[in-house]
Motif scaffolding. Structure first.
Motif, PDB file in Angstrom:
ATOM      1  N   GLY A 273      -7.016  -2.224   3.333  1.00  0.00           N
ATOM      2  CA  GLY A 273      -7.354  -1.126   2.431  1.00  0.00           C
ATOM      3  C   GLY A 273      -8.262  -1.688   1.351  1.00  0.00           C
ATOM      4  N   SER A 274      -8.974  -0.801   0.640  1.00  0.00           N
ATOM      5  CA  SER A 274      -9.822  -1.341  -0.427  1.00  0.00           C
ATOM      6  C   SER A 274      -8.966  -1.735  -1.623  1.00  0.00           C
ATOM      7  CB  SER A 274     -10.932  -0.361  -0.808  1.00  0.00           C
ATOM      8  OG  SER A 274     -10.407   0.853  -1.248  1.00  0.00           O
ATOM      9  N   ASN A 275      -7.746  -1.243  -1.664  1.00  0.00           N
ATOM     10  CA  ASN A 275      -6.774  -1.710  -2.659  1.00  0.00           C
ATOM     11  C   ASN A 275      -6.694  -3.239  -2.660  1.00  0.00           C
ATOM     12  OD1 ASN A 275      -4.269  -2.128  -4.079  1.00  0.00           O
ATOM     13  ND2 ASN A 275      -3.790  -0.010  -3.627  1.00  0.00           N
TER      14      ASN A 275
ATOM     15  N   LEU B 101      -9.640  -4.720  -4.424  1.00  0.00           N
ATOM     16  CA  LEU B 101      -9.510  -4.643  -5.886  1.00  0.00           C
ATOM     17  C   LEU B 101      -8.620  -5.770  -6.399  1.00  0.00           C
ATOM     18  CD1 LEU B 101      -8.944  -0.764  -6.154  1.00  0.00           C
ATOM     19  CD2 LEU B 101     -11.107  -2.012  -6.364  1.00  0.00           C
TER      20      LEU B 101
ATOM     21  N   PHE C  72      -8.765   4.853 -11.734  1.00  0.00           N
ATOM     22  CA  PHE C  72      -7.778   4.605 -10.676  1.00  0.00           C
ATOM     23  C   PHE C  72      -6.660   3.648 -11.146  1.00  0.00           C
ATOM     24  CE2 PHE C  72      -7.113   2.727  -6.211  1.00  0.00           C
ATOM     25  CZ  PHE C  72      -6.237   3.745  -5.858  1.00  0.00           C
TER      26      PHE C  72
ATOM     27  N   TYR D  51      -6.424  -0.370 -10.955  1.00  0.00           N
ATOM     28  CA  TYR D  51      -7.134  -1.317 -11.836  1.00  0.00           C
ATOM     29  C   TYR D  51      -6.152  -1.937 -12.828  1.00  0.00           C
ATOM     30  CZ  TYR D  51     -10.980   1.531 -10.037  1.00  0.00           C
ATOM     31  OH  TYR D  51     -11.835   2.226  -9.224  1.00  0.00           O
TER      32      TYR D  51
ATOM     33  N   ASN E 171     -11.269   8.580  -9.235  1.00  0.00           N
ATOM     34  CA  ASN E 171      -9.982   9.198  -8.899  1.00  0.00           C
ATOM     35  C   ASN E 171      -9.045   8.879 -10.066  1.00  0.00           C
ATOM     36  OD1 ASN E 171      -7.552  10.000  -7.740  1.00  0.00           O
ATOM     37  ND2 ASN E 171      -7.402   8.216  -6.399  1.00  0.00           N
TER      38      ASN E 171
ATOM     39  N   ASP F  15     -16.262   0.654  -7.251  1.00  0.00           N
ATOM     40  CA  ASP F  15     -15.314   1.193  -6.269  1.00  0.00           C
ATOM     41  C   ASP F  15     -15.831   2.552  -5.782  1.00  0.00           C
ATOM     42  OD1 ASP F  15     -13.170   2.322  -4.930  1.00  0.00           O
ATOM     43  OD2 ASP F  15     -11.717   2.003  -6.536  1.00  0.00           O
TER      44      ASP F  15
ATOM     45  N   ALA G 298     -14.775   4.558  -3.143  1.00  0.00           N
ATOM     46  CA  ALA G 298     -13.854   5.036  -2.100  1.00  0.00           C
ATOM     47  C   ALA G 298     -14.231   6.418  -1.561  1.00  0.00           C
ATOM     48  CB  ALA G 298     -12.427   5.060  -2.645  1.00  0.00           C
ATOM     49  N   TYR G 299     -14.965   7.206  -2.371  1.00  0.00           N
ATOM     50  CA  TYR G 299     -15.292   8.580  -1.957  1.00  0.00           C
ATOM     51  C   TYR G 299     -16.782   8.762  -1.683  1.00  0.00           C
ATOM     52  CZ  TYR G 299     -10.588   9.161  -3.548  1.00  0.00           C
ATOM     53  OH  TYR G 299      -9.231   9.023  -3.686  1.00  0.00           O
TER      54      TYR G 299
ATOM     55  N   THR H 187     -13.923   2.116   1.570  1.00  0.00           N
ATOM     56  CA  THR H 187     -12.680   2.212   2.339  1.00  0.00           C
ATOM     57  C   THR H 187     -12.824   3.078   3.585  1.00  0.00           C
ATOM     58  OG1 THR H 187     -10.342   2.823   2.215  1.00  0.00           O
ATOM     59  CG2 THR H 187     -11.864   4.210   0.990  1.00  0.00           C
TER      60      THR H 187
ATOM     61  N   SER I 118     -10.090   4.749   4.390  1.00  0.00           N
ATOM     62  CA  SER I 118      -8.904   5.599   4.205  1.00  0.00           C
ATOM     63  C   SER I 118      -9.221   7.062   3.951  1.00  0.00           C
ATOM     64  CB  SER I 118      -8.080   5.101   3.013  1.00  0.00           C
ATOM     65  OG  SER I 118      -7.591   3.814   3.240  1.00  0.00           O
ATOM     66  N   LYS I 119     -10.385   7.367   3.434  1.00  0.00           N
ATOM     67  CA  LYS I 119     -10.641   8.727   2.971  1.00  0.00           C
ATOM     68  C   LYS I 119     -11.486   9.462   4.010  1.00  0.00           C
ATOM     69  CE  LYS I 119      -8.188   7.534  -0.566  1.00  0.00           C
ATOM     70  NZ  LYS I 119      -8.557   6.744  -1.708  1.00  0.00           N
TER      71      LYS I 119
ATOM     72  N   ARG J 252      -4.880   0.952   6.868  1.00  0.00           N
ATOM     73  CA  ARG J 252      -5.208   0.042   5.772  1.00  0.00           C
ATOM     74  C   ARG J 252      -6.427  -0.813   6.103  1.00  0.00           C
ATOM     75  NH1 ARG J 252      -4.674   2.145   2.799  1.00  0.00           N
ATOM     76  NH2 ARG J 252      -4.316   0.652   1.133  1.00  0.00           N
TER      77      ARG J 252
HETATM   78  C1  PLP Z   1      -7.854   5.839  -2.420  1.00  0.00           C
HETATM   79  C2  PLP Z   1      -8.624   4.943  -3.343  1.00  0.00           C
HETATM   80  C3  PLP Z   1      -8.814   3.583  -3.091  1.00  0.00           C
HETATM   81  C4  PLP Z   1      -8.168   2.752  -2.063  1.00  0.00           C
HETATM   82  O1  PLP Z   1      -7.682   3.214  -0.980  1.00  0.00           O
HETATM   83  P1  PLP Z   1      -7.326   2.224   0.215  1.00  0.00           P
HETATM   84  O2  PLP Z   1      -6.531   3.099   1.081  1.00  0.00           O
HETATM   85  O3  PLP Z   1      -6.553   1.073  -0.344  1.00  0.00           O
HETATM   86  O4  PLP Z   1      -8.622   1.796   0.777  1.00  0.00           O
HETATM   87  C5  PLP Z   1      -9.602   2.839  -3.927  1.00  0.00           C
HETATM   88  N1  PLP Z   1     -10.162   3.385  -4.992  1.00  0.00           N
HETATM   89  C6  PLP Z   1     -10.000   4.668  -5.297  1.00  0.00           C
HETATM   90  C7  PLP Z   1     -10.680   5.196  -6.496  1.00  0.00           C
HETATM   91  C8  PLP Z   1      -9.209   5.484  -4.498  1.00  0.00           C
HETATM   92  O5  PLP Z   1      -9.007   6.745  -4.833  1.00  0.00           O
END
Ligand code: PLP
Length: 372
Positions: free
Chosen positions: A98-100, A103, A124, A127, A171, A198, A200-201, A228, A230-231, A239
């Motif tokens: 995941g990009s989590n 980070l 987010f 952070y 987010n 970041d 993600a979107y 990511t 994920s979205k 992940r």
């Molecule tokens: C959802 C989200 C992520 C990370 O999502 P992962 O499922 O871990 O890739 C990262 N940054 C923002 C701003 C998000 O909303």
């Protein structure tokens, strides 16, 4: 009490961490409220309402034959696909669970205990978690109109600052910073301070807002772009995310990264999703239409909302401090799961992920009942 004194585990900065609050799972809401799982609508975690792409499912079935072996620690196939897509060498890519994970890896690689990390109010939650996890000092810059104040963020960078997180779109607020403003900010940041952008979107942005940020990575050796699967790509449960940065920064992140942080199924699914243009286009179209559906309802109900560039929208459901929690509970009782954002300091607001048209309609109907 032992002869060493009272048992108290871990450093102060770990004990001070407030755990991340995830969206409630469907099964949990069904249990708690005595509802049928099949009738529950979950618009709480910005997941893709179409689920995972069929192309990814097929790729995973094939990859499953090799699950007895460790994943490719270098993620060769996925990195090759990403390198072609973004026109960067393989040595510029870091894969994340995941990009989590990206980070967090950035915080571990670049911030020591006591050093500072800059990010925006209402940005987010991860952070803050990543900063606290390394004992970093958070410099939280007040937001303007629920978005990042990049001038104030640049000004907040002090001699101890090692890293800045910027979410674009952000987010939970959905705000967006145009390319010229991001670039003006990158020019102001000292070259020894890492910027994690970041995105993600990113895939949900309309063409006129899209900017190929890997071009900035070529120009700025202190920039990490994070993305990511994920979205928009619909692979949240697998992940998988990635970072693009110049080789020196990428090398340091890869030393911190767990060798097998992205599993084999995730790697295979991500390659397939990356090449599935039809799935991405279907998702973007559904999102644009669903956003209009949501916003029309908010306007009819005279509810304030923050114009969003992501696959979710933040809406103010009352003026008192208990409004978000109250309306959230009323929605849960009707089998609609959204995200309260009190933990972000937004107790009057709820964040709603954009779903399929019928899911959005179910939410709108339940919202009307919750407000009356
Ligand atoms: C959802 C989200 C992520 C990370 O999502 P992962 O499922 O871990 O890739 C990262 N940054 C923002 C701003 C998000 O909303």
């Amino acid at each position: 009490m032992s002869k060493f004194g009272p048992a108290q585990f871990g450093p102060d900065y770990v004990r001070a961490i407030a755990p991340y609050q995830a969206g409630k799972p469907i099964a949990e809401v069904a249990r708690e409220f005595g509802l049928d799982e099949a009738t529950i609508v979950k618009l709480a975690s910005n997941e893709n309402p179409f689920g995972l792409p069929e192309s990814s499912r097929a790729a995973m079935l094939e990859a499953a034959a090799d699950l007895g072996r460790y994943p490719d620690a270098n993620g060769f196939d996925l990195k090759t696909a990403l390198s072609q897509r973004y026109d960067v060498p393989l040595e510029w890519i870091t894969l994340g669970n995941g990009s989590n994970d990206i980070l967090e890896i950035a915080a571990h690689a670049f911030v020591q205990k006591g050093e500072a990390v800059v990010y925006s109010q209402y940005s987010f939650a991860v952070y803050a978690l990543a900063t606290q996890g390394v004992g970093g000092r958070a410099i939280v810059v007040p937001s303007v109109n629920y978005g990042h104040d990049l001038d104030a963020m640049a000004a907040a960078i002090d001699a101890d600052t090692r890293l800045v997180y910027v979410a674009n779109p952000n987010n939970p607020t959905g705000t967006f910073i145009p390319a010229e403003q991001v670039e003006a900010f990158l020019q102001k940041v000292p070259s020894n301070v890492i910027v994690v952008l970041d995105e993600a979107y990113n895939e949900y942005l309309a063409p006129q807002h899209q900017f190929e940020s890997s071009a900035w990575v070529r120009k700025y050796p202190n920039l990490i772009v994070s993305r990511t699967f994920s979205k928009a790509y619909g692979l949240a449960g697998l992940r998988v995310g990635f970072a693009i940065a110049q080789p020196e920064v990428t090398d340091l992140m890869n030393r911190i990264r767990q060798p097998f942080n992205v599993n084999s199924l995730a790697q295979a699914a991500a390659v397939a999703a990356l090449n599935d243009k039809v799935f991405l286009e279907k998702g973007a179209k559904n999102n644009a239409e669903g956003y209009k559906q949501m916003v029309a309802a908010f306007e009819e109900l005279k509810l304030e909302y923050v114009p969003s560039f992501g696959n979710f929208v933040l809406v103010k459901v009352g003026d008192d401090e208990g409004a978000g929690a109250r309306v959230n509970l009323a929605l849960l009782k009707q089998g609609v799961i959204v995200r309260p954002v009190g933990a972000y300091g937004l107790p009057q607001w709820l964040r709603i992920s954009i779903g399929l048209p019928e899911e959005n309609a179910a939410f709108i109907e339940a919202l009307k009942k919750s407000l009356s």
